[in-house]
Structure formats: structure tokens, C-alpha cells
Write an enzyme that holds these catalytic residues in place. Structure first.
Site, PDB file in Angstrom:
ATOM      1  CD  GLU A  75      65.862  -7.639 -55.509  1.00 52.98           C
ATOM      2  OE1 GLU A  75      66.819  -6.861 -55.625  1.00 52.98           O
ATOM      3  OE2 GLU A  75      65.832  -8.554 -54.659  1.00 52.98           O
ATOM      4  CB  CYS A 105      71.592 -11.196 -56.493  1.00 54.59           C
ATOM      5  SG  CYS A 105      70.131 -12.249 -56.383  1.00 54.59           S
ATOM      6  CB  CYS A 158      66.818 -10.590 -57.805  1.00 55.38           C
ATOM      7  SG  CYS A 158      66.612 -11.237 -56.133  1.00 55.38           S
TER       8      CYS A 158
END
Length: 161
Positions: free
Chosen positions: A61, A89, A92
Site C-alpha cells: 500500500e 496494517c 498502511c
């Protein structure tokens, strides 16, 4: 997190993100892929490059966001959608929020990632309760702590973000 309302083009783009993730594995990277779409067109893609670049921030990302910003010549991505093969996560997700994307779509979730050995539950938990951070985070009090902020505020030609 929400009901699946993906359009047919979004499903095609998700397939591309999953393809990027799978190709990344074959190239020595992690099993994550992402792309940035604006106005129905793919602006940029990214694959996990953590191990290939020796960069813990080179998640798919973040890589896609970096590539999109360079491609568009902007540091902000309003009007864009982040499409990623796996639930972002915390890093990101924060990066996508800072990039000001309009929407985030993902396929696999954090439990799927954990089952494959990518367990970031400790980080998700730490964001809910800072006492659960896996490392100490401590403030150092210094009289010059705001010097950089003062310089920023005094800079007449700054670019606010």
C-alpha cells in the site's frame, strides 16, 4: 468492516491487486499487492518490497501510494481509491489516511494474514491501548523541542498539508 458493495470494475481491480501479490511472492517479496485508482483508471501499483528492498516500510500500500504521488506529481490523493489484496496494517492504513484517499477496498483480512504468518494484532491492539505498545515510547523534555515547528510557522512559502 462493512457490507461488500464493490462494483464490477472494483472486482477486476481487486483481481489485479491479488495478481500483484502473487507475483510478488515469486519475485522474492511478500504476498501483498495494491493499486491506486482515480477516475476509473489505475494510476499506480505497488507490491510488498520489504525483504527485497530491506525496507520495513515498503508495504504494498505504501509503495502504491508513493508511486501514485510521483505519477500525479502530488503529495495528496483525494479522488483516489486504494485497492489492496489484504486489509491494511496500521502503518498502511495511516499512510492511506495521510494520503487522503477517498476509499479503501481489501480482500483478505487480518486473520487471513495472521494465518499466513503476518500477524500484526499487537500493532492493532497497541493503537487501541498505547499501554500495549511492544516497545517503550517516551518523551524527552528539551527547551528547544519546538524549534522546527517555530521555523515552519515562520516560513512564508510553506506548503501546508
Amino acid at each position: 468492516m462493512s457490507v461488500d458493495t464493490a462494483t464490477e470494475p472494483e472486482r477486476v481491480w481487486m483481481g489485479r491487486a491479488i495478481e500483484l501479490a502473487t507475483t510478488s511472492v515469486a519475485a522474492g517479496g511478500g504476498p501483498f499487492g495494491a493499486l491506486i485508482v482515480r477516475d476509473g483508471e489505475i494510476v499506480a501499483t505497488g507490491a510488498n518490497r520489504v525483504t527485497t528492498d530491506l525496507d520495513p516500510t515498503a508495504h504494498a500500500e505504501v509503495t502504491a501510494i508513493r508511486n501514485a504521488c510521483r505519477e500525479l506529481g502530488e503529495f495528496s490523493l483525494p479522488g483516489c481509491v486504494l485497492i489492496t489484496s489484504c486489509e491494511p496494517c496500521p502503518m498502511c492504513l495511516s499512510s492511506a489516511l495521510w494520503a487522503r484517499v477517498d476509499r479503501i477496498l481489501y480482500a483478505a483480512d487480518r486473520a487471513d494474514a495472521a494465518a499466513a504468518g503476518f500477524d500484526d494484532r499487537a500493532f492493532h491492539e497497541a493503537l487501541r491501548d498505547p499501554a500495549k505498545l511492544p516497545v517503550p515510547v517516551e518523551r524527552v523534555s528539551t527547551p528547544d523541542r519546538n524549534n522546527a515547528f517555530d521555523a515552519w510557522l515562520a516560513k512564508e512559502d510553506r506548503i501546508d498539508y
